[in-house]
Enzyme design. Structure first.
Site, PDB file in Angstrom:
ATOM      1  CG  HIS A 273      -2.026  -1.030   1.096  1.00  0.00           C
ATOM      2  ND1 HIS A 273      -3.315  -0.707   0.765  1.00  0.00           N
ATOM      3  CD2 HIS A 273      -2.007  -2.375   1.237  1.00  0.00           C
ATOM      4  CE1 HIS A 273      -4.056  -1.806   0.725  1.00  0.00           C
ATOM      5  NE2 HIS A 273      -3.279  -2.839   1.011  1.00  0.00           N
TER       6      HIS A 273
ATOM      7  CG  ASP B 242       0.144   9.466   0.812  1.00  0.00           C
ATOM      8  OD1 ASP B 242       0.032   8.288   1.215  1.00  0.00           O
ATOM      9  OD2 ASP B 242      -0.526  10.410   1.266  1.00  0.00           O
TER      10      ASP B 242
END
Ligand code: ADQ
Length: 470
Positions: A162, A370
């Site tokens: 992720h 991110d």
């Protein structure tokens, strides 16, 4: 919406946390698109979710929630400190996010990481039905694929990261770099958020283990590992439905009124993490008030910061710095009863979050790095009115898809200030055009489609032998 992957094989998911939270009368599914996307698949295929309950030393027995079997993996208080807060969140997390903070590399933490990964692999080996599809999630469990393959050559193993995978130059700092790559190469399919993560991983595998790779397929001794790119998304329909509700509209008006009916509401919503760039965002806002380009009577900022990893020192430091900045800027530019930054260190309910998104005229998503950033996608999905501007860091995975945002390099303070001004002053016509582009993009791919695509690719060619043995 289809929730069935192109396989009827049982699916077993492994993630650090089980997809549930404790409530007064038992357990309830945790909020979040990922859980909502995966639970129906597990239910339909008679699958299981393996993970930790979130409570140290919890010896919970297997239980069922919403028709899905949950298999708890116990983690002791000491292991929470070493495996979770230590190796995962004070070692891997900073390293994988461009080494924004110094990583701790500690043998005892590594040892606990290996031990907990082995416990997950043992549990998966024990409970996975024959020929099951096992889908392992995220950086806390990178050793599980190899450990599981050793015990169960019949299962097909997928892994999704992720967060970003760093360039080899950074990754090679990790004392156990080869072990991590070997762990992941136990997979049939490894998924990354961005093409950059996939190529960084392949390069590390080539440098450290001299593997052969062609077309994102890596040859291993007894199998092939495919590497793919699967940008995650959100439950678009759920966000849109909530955003369209009467209660949300009412709450949105109430929020605007409570904030003193400013001309422009700027909004930030993040876990309080040093990767999210909250401090620089606040500094940019303060500098624009200072220069007079923003006006405290017309512009306010709402910053919601979710408490997270409070036991890790870097997070305590980050919180102190953010709260110092909020105090400084409010002290200088606020008025009685009207602060210029409204700061909440809280986890909000989904409905309140959506009302805030709707109230926000300009959304500031400015992480230094991110994996994806779901807040950016949620903001666009919530703007069913077709208005609103997203300022988005180039370093968020979402920037690959959300090209109608005002894209910015958050390391460049001048560019960040300019991006905020561009968003605040943007003409209505351009705002609507860009929001249409964002919403079109998001409507093409929701979290269900993401999970379907990953599982389809994973089940397409399970357990392929390496090509030279074939
Ligand atoms: P996170 O780093 O947690 O996720 P993000 O993708 O933004 O970051 O997801 C945060 C989620 O938490 C969003 O769904 C948001 O709505 C929710 N949230 C944030 N603040 C909240 C608050 N105050 N109250 C309630 N809810 C709040 C990691 C990676 C990301 C990647 C995701 C999914 O770091 O890059 O996008 O996993 O793969």
């Amino acid at each position: 919406m289809s929730s069935a992957p192109s396989t009827r094989q049982p699916i077993v998911v492994a993630a650090n946390r089980l997809p549930v939270m404790r409530t007064d009368d038992g357990w309830a599914p945790s909020p979040g698109g990922l859980v909502r996307a995966l639970l129906p698949m597990l239910r339909e295929t008679g699958g299981t979710w393996v993970g930790w309950t979130g409570d140290p030393d919890d010896a919970a027995e297997p239980f069922e929630v919403d028709g899905v079997e949950l298999e708890p993996v116990p983690i002791s208080a000491k292991e929470v400190e070493l495996y979770y807060e230590g190796f995962s969140n004070d070692g891997l997390w900073p390293l994988y996010h461009d080494a924004l903070r110094e990583s701790t590399y500690d043998f005892d933490q590594w040892d606990a990481y290996e031990r907990v990964n082995q416990r997950f692999a043992d549990k998966l080996a024990e409970i996975s039905p024959p020929n099951a599809i096992v889908w392992v999630h995220d950086y806390q469990l990178q050793l599980v694929p190899k450990m599981l393959r050793k015990q169960r050559s019949d299962v097909t193993i997928g892994f999704f990261l992720h967060i970003p995978f760093p360039p080899f130059e950074l990754f090679s700092r990790l004392p156990w770099r080869a072990e991590v790559i070997e762990g992941l190469l136990g997979c049939d399919l490894i998924g990354f958020q961005r093409p950059m993560g996939a190529s960084n991983f392949i390069r590390s595998a080539q440098q450290l283990l001299q593997v052969d790779e062609h077309d994102r397929i890596i040859e291993c001794i007894d199998h092939q590992t495919r590497v793919g790119v699967f940008p995650i998304s959100i439950d678009v329909a759920e966000v849109e439905e909530t955003a369209a509700g009467r209660a949300t509209r009412q709450r949105m008006s109430q929020i605007r009124a409570r904030l003193g009916d400013p001309e422009v509401i700027l909004l930030g919503v993040d876990r309080l993490d040093y990767t999210k760039g909250i401090g620089l965002r606040l500094e940019a806002f303060g500098a624009l008030l200072e220069s007079g380009e923003l006006d405290p009577e017309r512009h306010v900022l709402v910053q919601v910061a979710t408490p997270t990893r409070e036991a890790v020192e870097h997070y305590q430091d980050e919180r102190q710095e953010i709260e110092r900045l909020v105090g400084e800027i409010n002290g200088r530019f606020g008025r009685i009863g009207l602060p210029v930054i409204h700061y909440l260190y809280q986890t909000l309910g989904f409905d309140e979050l959506i009302a805030l998104y709707r109230a926000g005229d300009v959304m500031l998503v400015t992480p230094f790095r991110d994996g994806m950033n779901l807040v950016a996608k949620e903001y666009a999905a919530a703007h069913i009115d077709g208005d609103g501007v997203l300022v988005l860091s180039e370093f968020a995975g979402a920037a690959d898809e959300l090209t109608d945002a005002v894209l910015v390099n958050p390391h460049d303070d001048q560019a960040l200030q300019q991006a905020i001004i561009t968003a605040v002053e943007m003409h209505r016509h351009e705002r609507r055009e860009r929001m249409t582009g964002l919403r079109d993009q998001i409507s093409k791919s929701d979290v269900q489609g993401w999970a379907d695509r990953f599982l389809r690719e994973l089940s397409a060619a399970p357990n392929l032998p390496p090509s030279d043995n074939a």
